[in-house]
Design an enzyme around this catalytic site. Structure first.
Site, short mmCIF file in Angstrom:
data_model
loop_
_atom_site.label_atom_id
_atom_site.label_comp_id
_atom_site.label_asym_id
_atom_site.label_seq_id
_atom_site.Cartn_x
_atom_site.Cartn_y
_atom_site.Cartn_z
N SER A 111 0.83 -1.19 0.00
CA SER A 111 0.00 0.00 0.00
C SER A 111 0.87 1.26 0.00
O SER A 111 1.71 1.44 -0.87
CB SER A 111 -0.95 -0.03 1.20
N LYS A 131 -22.37 17.29 5.59
CA LYS A 131 -21.41 17.41 6.68
C LYS A 131 -21.35 16.15 7.52
O LYS A 131 -20.30 15.81 8.09
CB LYS A 131 -21.76 18.61 7.56
#
Length: 253
Positions: A74, A126
């Site tokens: 990764s 949000k």
């Protein structure tokens, strides 16, 4: 150093780049080795180190290579892709070119417990992916697209850094998040060669007495700690697993 690749509570891009810069500023440095042992970390921190390595390679004649120990996956592999050459142990775990963001859903549990969730926001998105609210298909689609965009940046940079992967016939699986042993990684183009770290030091720094002079510029946990050893030669940095903040939406390599 054995720490997460992240801005806090681990080793940050600033710390890694600082160690590399110190090694290259030393006129006695003959080669620079990133000694990697990590399954990844922050996409942003990994990306910063990758691009810093490209810049260092353009400005210095010193060989800059990576050595993958137990794991270079990764974000750690993202960093390795920024070096001239990638070496690994035959038994190393290499790859995992992908992006992950994990969470949980507690809506049914809250209902069973009689708990009411109260969230107040000034923007419709949000509270995106709040684990205490039901999944919204449109929000999930948008977030998946964002993960895909970050993944594509990862792929593009790895292909640019690793010319062997530019036209790989294994494209679909190499960039799927799969992992390989060091030997398999050579076959698919993720690694140039397998050997032991000591063999790499001997190759980069041949000496009459058979003992290459190595200077370790790695940082343990934070930038305030002293260098582990002070002998001229090869720089080594070690990276290890990233952790997840359970109170925020997070992407990880």
């Amino acid at each position: 150093m054995n720490s997460p690749i992240q801005a806090s509570n681990g080793v940050s891009a600033n710390q890694i780049i600082s160690g590399i810069r110190r090694a290259l500023d030393n006129d006695a440095t003959k080669a620079l080795v990133l000694n990697i042992n990590s399954p990844g970390g922050s996409p942003t921190e990994s990306q910063r180190v990758y691009h810093a390595l490209k810049d260092f390679r353009d400005r210095h004649d010193v060989p800059i290579v990576s050595y993958i120990r137990d794991m270079g996956a990764s974000g750690a592999y993202y960093i390795a892709a920024g070096t001239d050459t990638i070496y690994a142990s035959p038994s190393s775990i290499v790859g995992s070119i992908g992006v992950i963001s994990a969470s949980f859903g507690f809506t049914d549990a809250m209902e069973n417990l009689g708990v009411e969730r109260r969230v107040y926001t000034s923007g419709d998105n949000k509270a995106m992916l709040d684990p205490f609210l039901p999944e919204d298909p449109q929000t999930t689609e948008r977030f998946s697209a964002m993960l895909g965009d970050v993944h594509q940046q990862f792929i593009d940079d790895v292909k640019e850094g690793r010319h062997a992967l530019a036209d790989t016939p294994y494209d679909d699986i190499v960039f799927s998040g799969a992992v390989w042993s060091g030997i398999e990684a050579v076959d698919v183009g993720l690694v140039d060669e397998t050997l032991m770290l000591e063999e790499l030091f001997d190759r980069l720094l041949p000496s009459d007495d058979g003992y290459p002079s190595v200077r370790n510029y790695s940082v343990r946990g934070n930038a305030l700690e002293q260098f582990l050893r002070r002998m001229p030669g090869v720089m080594a940095s070690v990276f290890s697993p990233a952790t997840q903040d359970q109170h925020s939406i997070e992407m990880r390599y």
